[in-house]
Design an enzyme around this catalytic site. Structure first.
Site, PDB file in Angstrom:
ATOM      1  N   CYS A  56       0.830  -1.207   0.000  1.00 33.28           N
ATOM      2  CA  CYS A  56       0.000   0.000   0.000  1.00 33.28           C
ATOM      3  C   CYS A  56       0.862   1.253   0.000  1.00 33.28           C
ATOM      4  O   CYS A  56       0.557   2.238  -0.689  1.00 33.28           O
ATOM      5  CB  CYS A  56      -0.927   0.005   1.211  1.00 33.28           C
ATOM      6  N   ARG A 133      -7.631  -4.581  -3.374  1.00 33.39           N
ATOM      7  CA  ARG A 133      -7.131  -3.431  -4.136  1.00 33.39           C
ATOM      8  C   ARG A 133      -8.055  -3.202  -5.339  1.00 33.39           C
ATOM      9  O   ARG A 133      -7.840  -3.766  -6.407  1.00 33.39           O
ATOM     10  CB  ARG A 133      -5.705  -3.689  -4.591  1.00 33.39           C
TER      11      ARG A 133
END
Length: 221
Positions: A56, A133
């Site tokens: 991330c 995601r």
């Protein structure tokens, strides 16, 4: 409004291509955010599994480094995870301190998971409450135009996100479709012919076929 709904009330909703993006109101690192605030511009709305995680962090650095390119395409960036606002603030402050990169786009908190469930960012039956995601491309009229989903262990390509956004804008502007691997500056492809006469005309075009005709081959470039 999604901010007042419990997860069970929104669990059967999901964002769909060519339908309006579910509206919501949520706190973010840049203040209160509503989906409807973004009307008039494109929006790249993306989720990440958790703050203070390696993949991330790499994605947020890449999105921020490309922020000017998204802005040049008339698009805003908006992030989300189910972490709290305070975790978001601590993370982006640490990113700035350690990587000299200030995250300027909002990151919304979604502790109730209402927004994540409405957009299909958390798969039904999953043992984890972390959002996968996901990337949603939302047009200036508030419609979802494309979606990309990645697993938690594979990072996104910001270049691919930019490519898809450019392709959507080019298709809208010129009523063309985009072939495999299209990049800005490449020729587009004409949509399928609507009648026999159009199919016959395309059969005579150089460098193509009636069902696969590059834009410039038809004289429409």
């Amino acid at each position: 409004m999604l901010d007042t709904a419990s997860p069970s009330e929104v669990r059967h909703e999901t964002a769909r291509i060519d339908e309006r993006a579910p509206d919501f109101e949520a706190r973010s690192t840049r203040g209160l955010v509503r989906m409807s605030d973004y009307r008039g511009r494109w929006l790249v709305f993306f989720s990440h599994p958790a703050d203070f995680t390696p993949v991330c962090t790499s994605e947020f650095l890449a999105f921020q480094n490309a922020a000017d390119r998204f802005d040049a395409l008339g698009a805003d960036l908006l992030g989300l995870s189910v972490d709290s606002l305070y975790a978001h603030l601590a993370w982006i402050k640490d990113i700035e301190a350690r990587f000299q990169t200030r995250i300027t786009f909002p990151i919304i908190e979604d502790i109730s998971m209402a927004v994540a469930r409405a957009y299909g960012m958390i798969h039904e039956g999953s043992a984890s409450t972390a959002a996968v995601r996901s990337v949603f491309f939302i047009d200036p009229d508030g419609y979802v135009r494309a979606m990309i989903h990645y697993p938690m262990n594979v990072g996104r390509s910001v270049e691919e996100v930019l490519r898809v956004l450019s392709a959507l804008k080019e298709s809208d502007a010129n009523q063309v479709v985009m072939p495999e691997g299209w990049k800005p500056g490449d020729p587009a492809v004409l949509p399928p012919p609507l009648d026999q006469a159009e199919a016959d005309a395309r059969s005579d075009a150089a460098g193509g076929a009636w069902y696969y005709t590059r834009q410039e081959a038809s004289g429409d470039a």
